[in-house]
Design an enzyme around this catalytic site. Sequence first.
Site, PDB file in Angstrom:
ATOM      1  N   LYS A  52     -22.191 -38.477 101.389  1.00 21.72           N
ATOM      2  CA  LYS A  52     -23.035 -38.153 102.544  1.00 21.72           C
ATOM      3  C   LYS A  52     -23.111 -36.650 102.757  1.00 21.72           C
ATOM      4  CE  LYS A  52     -22.243 -42.647 104.638  1.00 21.72           C
ATOM      5  NZ  LYS A  52     -21.718 -43.485 105.730  1.00 21.72           N
ATOM      6  N   GLN A  96     -17.002 -42.878 110.147  1.00 18.16           N
ATOM      7  CA  GLN A  96     -16.998 -43.842 109.044  1.00 18.16           C
ATOM      8  C   GLN A  96     -16.143 -45.061 109.394  1.00 18.16           C
ATOM      9  OE1 GLN A  96     -18.935 -43.419 106.394  1.00 18.16           O
ATOM     10  NE2 GLN A  96     -18.268 -45.147 105.183  1.00 18.16           N
ATOM     11  N   ASP A 119     -26.098 -43.558 113.058  1.00 15.33           N
ATOM     12  CA  ASP A 119     -25.739 -44.823 112.416  1.00 15.33           C
ATOM     13  C   ASP A 119     -26.425 -46.011 113.081  1.00 15.33           C
ATOM     14  OD1 ASP A 119     -24.082 -45.015 110.181  1.00 15.33           O
ATOM     15  OD2 ASP A 119     -22.286 -44.488 111.316  1.00 15.33           O
TER      16      ASP A 119
HETATM   17  N1  L34 Z   1     -20.134 -45.543 110.171  1.00 14.15           N
HETATM   18  N2  L34 Z   1     -19.498 -46.712 108.282  1.00 14.15           N
HETATM   19  C1  L34 Z   1     -20.458 -46.094 108.992  1.00 14.15           C
HETATM   20  N3  L34 Z   1     -21.740 -46.022 108.561  1.00 14.15           N
HETATM   21  C2  L34 Z   1     -22.091 -46.576 107.366  1.00 14.15           C
HETATM   22  O1  L34 Z   1     -23.367 -46.558 106.980  1.00 14.15           O
HETATM   23  C3  L34 Z   1     -21.112 -47.177 106.586  1.00 14.15           C
HETATM   24  N4  L34 Z   1     -21.363 -47.696 105.340  1.00 14.15           N
HETATM   25  C4  L34 Z   1     -20.676 -48.916 104.929  1.00 14.15           C
HETATM   26  C5  L34 Z   1     -19.183 -48.705 105.168  1.00 14.15           C
HETATM   27  N5  L34 Z   1     -18.884 -47.976 106.390  1.00 14.15           N
HETATM   28  C6  L34 Z   1     -19.810 -47.267 107.085  1.00 14.15           C
HETATM   29  C7  L34 Z   1     -21.629 -46.951 104.238  1.00 14.15           C
HETATM   30  O2  L34 Z   1     -21.915 -45.772 104.287  1.00 14.15           O
HETATM   31  C8  L34 Z   1     -21.032 -49.005 103.467  1.00 14.15           C
HETATM   32  N6  L34 Z   1     -21.538 -47.700 103.125  1.00 14.15           N
HETATM   33  C9  L34 Z   1     -21.885 -47.294 101.814  1.00 14.15           C
HETATM   34  C10 L34 Z   1     -22.491 -46.075 101.558  1.00 14.15           C
HETATM   35  C11 L34 Z   1     -22.811 -45.682 100.278  1.00 14.15           C
HETATM   36  C12 L34 Z   1     -22.552 -46.497  99.213  1.00 14.15           C
HETATM   37  C13 L34 Z   1     -21.952 -47.719  99.436  1.00 14.15           C
HETATM   38  C14 L34 Z   1     -21.617 -48.113 100.738  1.00 14.15           C
HETATM   39  C15 L34 Z   1     -22.893 -46.018  97.832  1.00 14.15           C
HETATM   40  O3  L34 Z   1     -23.408 -44.958  97.667  1.00 14.15           O
HETATM   41  N7  L34 Z   1     -22.602 -46.808  96.813  1.00 14.15           N
HETATM   42  C16 L34 Z   1     -22.851 -46.429  95.437  1.00 14.15           C
HETATM   43  C17 L34 Z   1     -21.577 -46.470  94.644  1.00 14.15           C
HETATM   44  C18 L34 Z   1     -20.621 -45.445  95.117  1.00 14.15           C
HETATM   45  C19 L34 Z   1     -19.231 -45.637  94.547  1.00 14.15           C
HETATM   46  O4  L34 Z   1     -19.012 -45.218  93.413  1.00 14.15           O
HETATM   47  O5  L34 Z   1     -18.390 -46.188  95.252  1.00 14.15           O
HETATM   48  C20 L34 Z   1     -23.870 -47.394  94.851  1.00 14.15           C
HETATM   49  O6  L34 Z   1     -24.579 -47.005  93.923  1.00 14.15           O
HETATM   50  O7  L34 Z   1     -23.933 -48.534  95.334  1.00 14.15           O
END
Ligand code: L34
Length: 293
Positions: A52, A96, A119
């Site tokens: 982020k 988060q 959020d």
């Molecule tokens: N406050 N908490 C708050 N806001 C959010 O919007 C989130 N979320 C969820 C968990 N807690 C939170 C996220 O940001 C889930 N989440 C999130 C964000 C990004 C990715 C996955 C979950 C992401 O970029 N995933 C990548 C893989 C990254 C890795 O290597 O772990 C993908 O390509 O899916």
Amino acid sequence: MSAKIISGTETAKAIKEELKKEVAELADKVVPGLVTILVGEDPASQSYVAAKNKTAHALGIHSEQVTLDAETSEEDLLALVEKYNNDDKIHGILVQLPLPKHIDEAKILNAINPDKDVDGFHPVNVGRMVLGEQCFLPCTPHGVLELLQRSGVETSGAEVVVVGRSNIVGKPVANLMLQKRDAGNATVTLCHTRTKDMDFHTKRADILIVAAGVANMIKADQVKEGVVVIDVGVNRIGVTESGKAKLAGDVEFESVKEKAAAITPVPGGVGPMTITMLMKNTVQSAKQFAGLA
Ligand code: L34
């Protein structure tokens, strides 16, 4: 037939280009500012928060990152939120989730100024969302909608089945998709752990959105030919040889893609969209604070 792969990475890239331009155009009026607050050392949370901040930086958004140790008191966290509520450089506050057990999540989310709640988790924004009023949409559901819309998936009148009833994904995405809006107007079914006959529902889905948090839970025999699958799950199922986390979605990708018309991969599906929608909300917030929206 093999499914079309709906790339969140590519779609996110296009949106980020738009945002970058917008941030540059705003520069003499307002620089959007975001603070991310992470409590504890959960590796997944660390990686999301890092992504982020990196994305914010790349778009020209001012970003601050606060990392607190897992023993931080609720009181101290509330004080920190209050500090950023009163910081004019900051238009978006992200705490988060999940938070350590000794901290009351609802209490923290309630303390964030709804105007800085990028959020979309504050009850005021949740209420506005359900009523279809202008508000910050929660990032993952918002990302799912954008992904469907930009991929040209027709949602109007579609049978949408959502698996999972979390406050972050299942409940809001189901709610948004039944509204009269772009990427809406669907007939929505919400399944969860107490659903009697899950397969009956998933097999009827024109669009299947899975946010259960169970790796490879949905198999090919649970979907119909030609379904569009949005896999929200990001499960860590081990480590690769290079020491990176091995990820799997909630959907068994290899088999389901043979039956689906379109499917999102994990990684590279909804995850990158979540981060991008956070940027979009932060820019929107800055515009609102500057009286430009
Ligand atoms: N406050 N908490 C708050 N806001 C959010 O919007 C989130 N979320 C969820 C968990 N807690 C939170 C996220 O940001 C889930 N989440 C999130 C964000 C990004 C990715 C996955 C979950 C992401 O970029 N995933 C990548 C893989 C990254 C890795 O290597 O772990 C993908 O390509 O899916």
